[in-house]
Motif scaffolding. Structure first.
Motif, PDB file in Angstrom:
ATOM      1  N   LEU A 206       0.720  -1.078   0.115  1.00  0.00           N
ATOM      2  CA  LEU A 206       0.071  -0.088  -0.139  1.00  0.00           C
ATOM      3  C   LEU A 206       0.741   1.406   0.070  1.00  0.00           C
ATOM      4  O   LEU A 206       0.319   2.310   0.060  1.00  0.00           O
ATOM      5  CB  LEU A 206      -0.930   0.036   1.357  1.00  0.00           C
ATOM      6  N   GLY A 207       2.208   1.091   0.060  1.00  0.00           N
ATOM      7  CA  GLY A 207       2.961   2.179  -0.164  1.00  0.00           C
ATOM      8  C   GLY A 207       3.155   2.898   1.284  1.00  0.00           C
ATOM      9  O   GLY A 207       3.261   4.212   1.291  1.00  0.00           O
ATOM     10  N   LEU A 208       3.099   2.064   2.344  1.00  0.00           N
ATOM     11  CA  LEU A 208       3.096   2.912   3.789  1.00  0.00           C
ATOM     12  C   LEU A 208       4.349   2.658   4.365  1.00  0.00           C
ATOM     13  O   LEU A 208       4.633   2.970   5.469  1.00  0.00           O
ATOM     14  CB  LEU A 208       1.973   2.472   4.547  1.00  0.00           C
TER      15      LEU A 208
ATOM     16  N   SER B 294       0.534   6.418  -1.837  1.00  0.00           N
ATOM     17  CA  SER B 294      -0.597   5.505  -1.628  1.00  0.00           C
ATOM     18  C   SER B 294      -1.883   5.773  -1.670  1.00  0.00           C
ATOM     19  O   SER B 294      -2.801   5.037  -2.026  1.00  0.00           O
ATOM     20  CB  SER B 294      -0.217   5.168   0.110  1.00  0.00           C
ATOM     21  N   HIS B 295      -2.242   7.045  -1.807  1.00  0.00           N
ATOM     22  CA  HIS B 295      -3.900   7.354  -2.043  1.00  0.00           C
ATOM     23  C   HIS B 295      -4.217   6.847  -3.389  1.00  0.00           C
ATOM     24  O   HIS B 295      -5.349   6.550  -3.809  1.00  0.00           O
ATOM     25  CB  HIS B 295      -4.235   8.961  -1.777  1.00  0.00           C
TER      26      HIS B 295
ATOM     27  N   VAL C 129      -4.759   3.076  -3.347  1.00  0.00           N
ATOM     28  CA  VAL C 129      -6.219   2.928  -3.104  1.00  0.00           C
ATOM     29  C   VAL C 129      -7.175   3.165  -3.977  1.00  0.00           C
ATOM     30  O   VAL C 129      -8.067   2.421  -4.268  1.00  0.00           O
ATOM     31  CB  VAL C 129      -6.482   3.723  -1.807  1.00  0.00           C
TER      32      VAL C 129
ATOM     33  N   ILE D 297      -7.295  -2.188   2.699  1.00  0.00           N
ATOM     34  CA  ILE D 297      -6.553  -2.808   3.453  1.00  0.00           C
ATOM     35  C   ILE D 297      -7.617  -3.079   4.883  1.00  0.00           C
ATOM     36  O   ILE D 297      -8.306  -2.134   5.185  1.00  0.00           O
ATOM     37  CB  ILE D 297      -5.474  -2.083   4.031  1.00  0.00           C
TER      38      ILE D 297
ATOM     39  N   MET E 284     -15.351   6.919   5.125  1.00  0.00           N
ATOM     40  CA  MET E 284     -13.757   6.835   4.965  1.00  0.00           C
ATOM     41  C   MET E 284     -13.431   5.770   4.071  1.00  0.00           C
ATOM     42  O   MET E 284     -12.451   5.946   3.298  1.00  0.00           O
ATOM     43  CB  MET E 284     -13.047   7.006   6.320  1.00  0.00           C
TER      44      MET E 284
ATOM     45  N   ALA F  65     -15.047   4.428   1.761  1.00  0.00           N
ATOM     46  CA  ALA F  65     -15.335   4.471   0.506  1.00  0.00           C
ATOM     47  C   ALA F  65     -15.061   6.024  -0.152  1.00  0.00           C
ATOM     48  O   ALA F  65     -15.794   6.523  -0.923  1.00  0.00           O
ATOM     49  CB  ALA F  65     -16.887   4.333   0.062  1.00  0.00           C
ATOM     50  N   TYR F  66     -14.004   6.467   0.360  1.00  0.00           N
ATOM     51  CA  TYR F  66     -13.459   7.864  -0.015  1.00  0.00           C
ATOM     52  C   TYR F  66     -13.619   8.296  -1.409  1.00  0.00           C
ATOM     53  O   TYR F  66     -13.869   9.285  -1.798  1.00  0.00           O
ATOM     54  CB  TYR F  66     -12.259   8.091   0.465  1.00  0.00           C
ATOM     55  N   PHE F  67     -13.222   7.323  -2.219  1.00  0.00           N
ATOM     56  CA  PHE F  67     -13.088   7.720  -3.699  1.00  0.00           C
ATOM     57  C   PHE F  67     -14.420   7.464  -4.595  1.00  0.00           C
ATOM     58  O   PHE F  67     -14.275   7.580  -5.698  1.00  0.00           O
ATOM     59  CB  PHE F  67     -11.851   6.805  -4.428  1.00  0.00           C
TER      60      PHE F  67
END
Lengths: 234, 285, 306, 247
Positions: free
Chosen positions: A48-50, A70-71, A74, A80, A99, A101-103
């Motif tokens: 996830l790039g974290l 990371s965003h 997602v 995750i 949150m 389903a933010y996109f």
């Protein structure tokens, strides 16, 4: 679908994962088993790039994830269920789901997903206006799963779903994973509870201290005497 | 008495307005942002400048807000973000340095003297039961209410606001949910700074003056308010702002000879913190 | 620029070094952020002024008395620091600074807003000492303070303070009573701030509450941070630089504060560990690497010889 | 013979959630007792209650028959319990020498004695070297912990705990996050310590190492002792397999 080559993950100077290569196919359920600190969570966070710093390559859907923040990852469909649930304690259940389903911009689409999730977890909808920290541990775990599912993941990363859950809740969670996977979801499952994980997974990788020591189909792993001794309790 | 309450509300709402921005910055970055007071003063100057040329209060407020948002963003991008990994006192001192620099810059650019900021409104004052509410005070109450309502709306009713709340609670998980943290931080500074600008213009109108040092008292008194409100809690900050504003006005009206108003805020803060170390609205540990 | 003027500046620089070093005991060693150090500077100054003027103490007797009183009140802040932590503590110390200055300003006992006038220069062997000898006196105390800090940094107590700064949980688990050491740190730091106050009062011979306000505290903190917290050379050089700087900038008259503020921003931004701290640019240039590495290499080399 | 550590009916809850429910266990002389159980079972909470990080609601902790319940953490350290942390907590900016010296402070900072100002730290370098030698780190004595790998930091923490001359050593997940090359020497260190007569209480998830080291095991689940006994007993206990090892 997901492919990693020679992946190393660092936290500061400490290398948590060394030269990992693995892949997860479309609609497959793959599990990483291994003890605490074997590097399972670090791998998931790297996907996830974290992570602080990684070496090696990760591909998702044929696209190299290098330099993808990371965003964006997602947005591409990686979700995750974090270790220790990590729901937002001061947000309501509904806000937590938002949150996840933010996109998703379209209201109708969100509502459709919400309906789907509430079928899976009716209790969450009953408590949708309660704050996250008022939920019990099991309910928080459900919320964490729901929060990931509501974002229409293409790839679902699940980190230690059984942690701190009653055995019955663990059974339920695994039942759910199986069900979601049967509907065609690609899942990468990280689990300390190896026995459980291998019953639902198709394939498994065994990690020890940041390295893959074994990889095989789940049924073969279940039969493997070494695995039996080390992870399945005889 | 009622008159004092009215005055207290006015002062308190100005305090709340400045402190809200501070608490937002603290909520996300955990930095005590002293230079927020410089943003506040630059808002007053910008407002005055625009008002002098256009005679439009609305335009003055808007342009001050826009200008300060840019200022706030610059501070964030070039001063705070690079210092986030350092000891916590380092960005604080950098912020103090910036504040000193800005104060002097205002003196050089705007002159060391007090400039009047006289705004004529449609009416002069309202009187209910011996209590005088001037038109300026009405403006402040309306302005504050408008700002706070819009902040409330932004934070609680928009997606970006939701992302803001999530980031303030758990930055790491927010990132895992796909929140663009940079965007949230920018949003945070833009909102905080534009509110500070509006607070600057309203304060200037209230006292009919703009001067380079008008930020020095807010610079530290705001901390008392923010801490009292529980560092990072927006409703707490608003309540604390009003409480301190009222306490100051009423105390100095009746016991003014014992204590100056600035000490009241801090004495109250110390006393309350000793009994509630996490502030009035902070989470218990 | 006469010699008298230089002496005056020298005295101020010396006093600031004492103040910065004393704050460094609290913030640099023990890691407790105090933004109200000027209050203890003020307590020292007022105590000494009142003791010499009203109680007839000599300077030499008033000096330790003022240090003890400042230390005791500092210990009180130490006790507060057990309950209020981190940023809450930082803001609380701002408040303490305000409240103490207010007490000076609003009570007649402390001379109110006009302060206290007519404080005497100290006498030595029955003679009033000159300005130049006063400078020597101040520097004697600078050396004493620096030596005290050196002793702390080499002693068990210094080690205890450093462990508290690094990690309180681990310090407790190592058997250290964090509460006790925090109080000791505040008491020691504030006592030496009191010493600075005594020297200030008897040099100025006229003190007002205004001399001990929050901006003074901030100046002290800035000197420490710019110099490099947690070392001895850092605070000394930081205070030297930043107390002398306004004088050096005098030709710029109108732009002094602008440069001063700009310098603080610049240094913290680009040298956040302090100008003379462990990883500082200057140190790296001088030793070719950071200081600790240089020393440990030397130690090891020494070890091999034996 | 009385046990080194006896825990009697210890209970603790956080905001209504019971983290420990009347837990009792004993650690005998020269014994390595393994504390295992799923994440969130209350193992670290138990450690923290024993060490005085937070007080238990009820129950007693006895160290060599002396009640140490509700003593402050530093007192408990003086009385003879050394511990390490799940997430290492070295004094990051201090050299290993000073890290270890911190634990030797206790004898020299009693009251306000002038000895606090004594500059005798250098004299203890031999002692520090001896302690570092126990964990095989003496060559790093002048380095700071952050320049060392995690495995070394964990061994340094053990050495720091040993400097207290503890009667009991409590290790919180010593193997978590370590690579094989770090684990082997650490296993050896722990075995050596036992052979020198120390009692050890160990939290660990890595079952193979637990089996290798421990004399007895206690399994904790939802704040309760699920079962206790020898490694073989525990491994074949059906409840343990159900709750922890996986059914």
């Amino acid at each position: 679908m997901l492919k990693a080559e020679n992946l190393s993950v660092y936290y500061g100077a400490y290398r948590a994962v060394a030269d990992l290569s693995f892949e997860v196919g479309q609609a497959e359920l793959v599990t990483f088993i291994g003890a605490n600190g074997a590097g399972k969570s670090s791998t998931i966070r790297a996907i996830l790039g974290l992570a602080d710093r990684i070496e090696g390559e990760i591909w998702f859907d044929g696209q190299n994830l290098k330099n993808v923040p990371s965003h964006e990852r997602v947005k591409m469909g990686i979700r995750i269920v974090p270790e220790g649930r990590k729901i937002f304690p001061e947000l309501t259940v509904l806000q937590n789901l938002q949150m996840g389903a933010y996109f998703i911009k379209e209201k109708a689409r969100f509502n459709r997903n919400l309906d789907w999730v509430s079928e899976l977890f009716p209790i969450l909808i009953e408590r949708k206006n309660q704050l996250g920290h008022h939920l019990s541990g099991g309910e928080q775990q459900m919320l964490a799963i729901a929060r990931a599912l509501i974002g229409e993941p293409k790839l679902l990363l699940i980190d230690e779903i059984s942690m701190g859950l009653m055995p019955i809740a663990v059974d339920k969670a695994f039942e759910l994973i199986k069900q979601v996977n049967a509907e065609g979801m690609t899942i990468l499952l990280v689990e300390q509870n190896a026995k459980k994980a291998l019953t639902v997974a198709k394939r498994g990788y065994v990690l020890e201290t940041g390295r893959i020591v074994l990889q095989d189909t789940a049924s073969n792993l279940q039969q493997n005497p070494l695995i039996k001794k080390a992870y399945l309790g005889g | 008495m009622l008159q004092q309450v009215v005055n207290g509300i006015i002062i308190g709402s100005l305090y709340a307005l400045i402190a809200v921005g501070l608490t937002m910055v603290y909520g996300i970055l955990r930095i005590l942002h002293i230079a927020h007071a410089a943003v506040f003063v630059s808002g007053a100057y910008l407002g005055l400048l625009v008002y002098t040329y256009t005679q439009s209060l609305i335009l003055a407020l808007i342009l001050a807000a826009v200008g300060c948002s840019i200022f706030g963003w610059l501070i964030q991008r070039f001063l705070y973000t690079p210092l986030l990994t350092e000891a916590r006192i380092v960005p604080l001192i950098a912020s103090v340095g910036l504040f000193i620099l800005c104060e002097d810059l205002f003196r050089l650019l705007g002159g060391p003297y007090i400039r009047a900021f006289k705004v004529d409104l449609w009416f002069d004052k309202l009187i209910f039961f011996d209590t005088v509410v001037t038109a300026h005070q009405c403006l402040i109450v309306i302005g504050t209410a408008a700002c706070l309502v819009s902040v409330y709306f932004l934070i609680n009713r928009t997606k970006l606001g939701l992302a803001w709340q999530a980031t303030a609670q758990d930055m790491d998980t927010a990132k895992a949910m796909g929140i663009n943290i940079k965007q949230v931080i920018n949003f945070n500074f833009i909102i905080a700074s534009s509110i500070a600008a509006i607070a600057g213009v309203l304060t200037a109108i209230n006292y009919n003056s703009v001067l380079p040092t008008m930020g020095s008292v807010p610079a530290y008194k705001m901390f008392a308010i923010v801490v009292l409100g529980g560092l990072g809690s927006i409703p707490g900050t608003i309540a604390a702002g009003l409480i301190i504003g009222m306490a100051e006005t009423i105390m100095s009206a009746y016991f003014g000879f014992i204590m100056p108003r600035d000490a009241i805020a801090f004495s109250a803060m110390i006393l309350i913190l000793i009994f509630r170390p996490q502030g009035l609205f902070g989470k218990g540990v | 620029m006469g010699l008298g003027y230089l002496t005056t500046i020298g005295t101020f620089v010396g006093i600031y070094i004492i103040l910065t070093l004393s704050l460094n005991i609290i913030s640099g060693y023990a890691g407790q952020i105090s933004l109200g150090h000027a209050a203890f500077f003020g307590i020292g100054a007022y105590t000494s002024a009142l003791l010499t003027l009203k109680a007839g103490f000599s300077f030499w007797l008033a000096l330790p008395a003022a240090m003890i009183i400042a230390g005791f009140i500092g210990a009180g802040v130490g006790i507060i620091s057990l309950r209020i932590k981190g940023d809450f503590l930082a803001v609380t110390t701002i408040g303490i600074n305000f409240v103490i200055v207010t007490v000076f300003e609003y009570s007649d006992f402390f001379g109110g807003a006009y302060g206290i006038m007519g404080i005497q220069y100290p006498m030595l062997f029955g003679l009033k000492i000159s300005k130049f000898y006063y400078l020597m006196l101040v520097f004697f105390f600078v050396v004493v303070t620096a030596f005290f800090c050196f002793l702390i940094s080499k002693s068990w107590i210094g080690l205890a303070l450093e462990t508290i700064r690094e990690d309180e949980d681990a310090a407790e688990a190592s058997g250290l009573n964090c509460a006790k050491f925090k109080i000791i740190a505040f008491a020691m730091g504030c006592a030496f701030a009191g010493l600075g106050g005594v020297l200030y009062a008897h040099f100025m011979r006229f003190i007002t509450p205004n001399d001990f306000t929050f901006p003074v505290s901030i100046t002290i903190v800035a000197m420490m941070v710019v110099g490099g917290m947690g070392t001895i050379r850092g605070p000394i050089l930081g205070a030297l630089l930043m107390a002398a700087l306004p004088e050096l900038l005098r030709p710029l008259a109108n732009y002094r504060l602008l440069f001063y503020g700009g310098l603080i921003v610049f240094m913290t931004r680009f040298q956040p560990q302090g100008l003379f701290g462990e990883n500082a640019f200057i140190i790296k240039k001088l030793f070719g690497q950071n200081l600790r590495a240089a020393f440990s290499k030397r130690n090891r080399a020494g070890g091999e010889e034996i | 013979m009385t046990p080194i550590l006896r825990i009697e009916d210890l209970s603790k809850s956080f905001g209504g959630v019971k983290a420990l429910k009347t837990v009792s266990l004993d650690v005998g002389h020269n014994e390595i007792l393994g504390l295992i159980g799923p994440n969130g079972a209350g193992k670290t909470t138990l450690f923290n209650c024993v060490c005085g990080v937070f007080p238990p609601e009820s129950g007693r902790v006895l160290l060599k028959n002396k009640d140490i319940t509700r003593q402050p953490t530093h007192r408990i350290a003086h009385l003879g319990i050394g511990r390490t942390f799940q997430i290492v907590k070295p004094f990051k900016n201090l050299s290993l020498e000073r890290n270890i010296l911190a634990s030797l402070c206790k004898d020299r900072t009693k009251g306000l004695s002038p000895i606090m100002f004594g500059t005798g730290l250098k004299k203890h370098r031999q002692e520090v070297l001896r302690l570092l030698n126990l964990v095989g780190l003496e060559e790093y004595i002048d380095q700071t912990p952050m320049t060392l790998p995690l495995g070394h930091q964990k061994r340094m923490e053990i050495s720091r705990a040993l400097a207290l001359h503890p009667k009991l050593l409590m290790l919180d997940e010593p193997f978590a996050g370590l690579s094989q090359e770090d684990i082997t020497p650490l296993l050896q260190v722990i075995k050596n310590l036992r052979s020198e007569g120390l009692s050890i209480l160990l939290i660990e998830h890595n079952i193979p190492y637990v089996m290798e080291l421990c004399d007895r095991l206690v399994v904790l689940n939802f704040g309760e002792v699920l079962c206790e006994g020898t490694c073989e007993d525990v491994q074949s206990d059906s409840r343990v397999i159900e709750a922890y090892l996986g059914s």
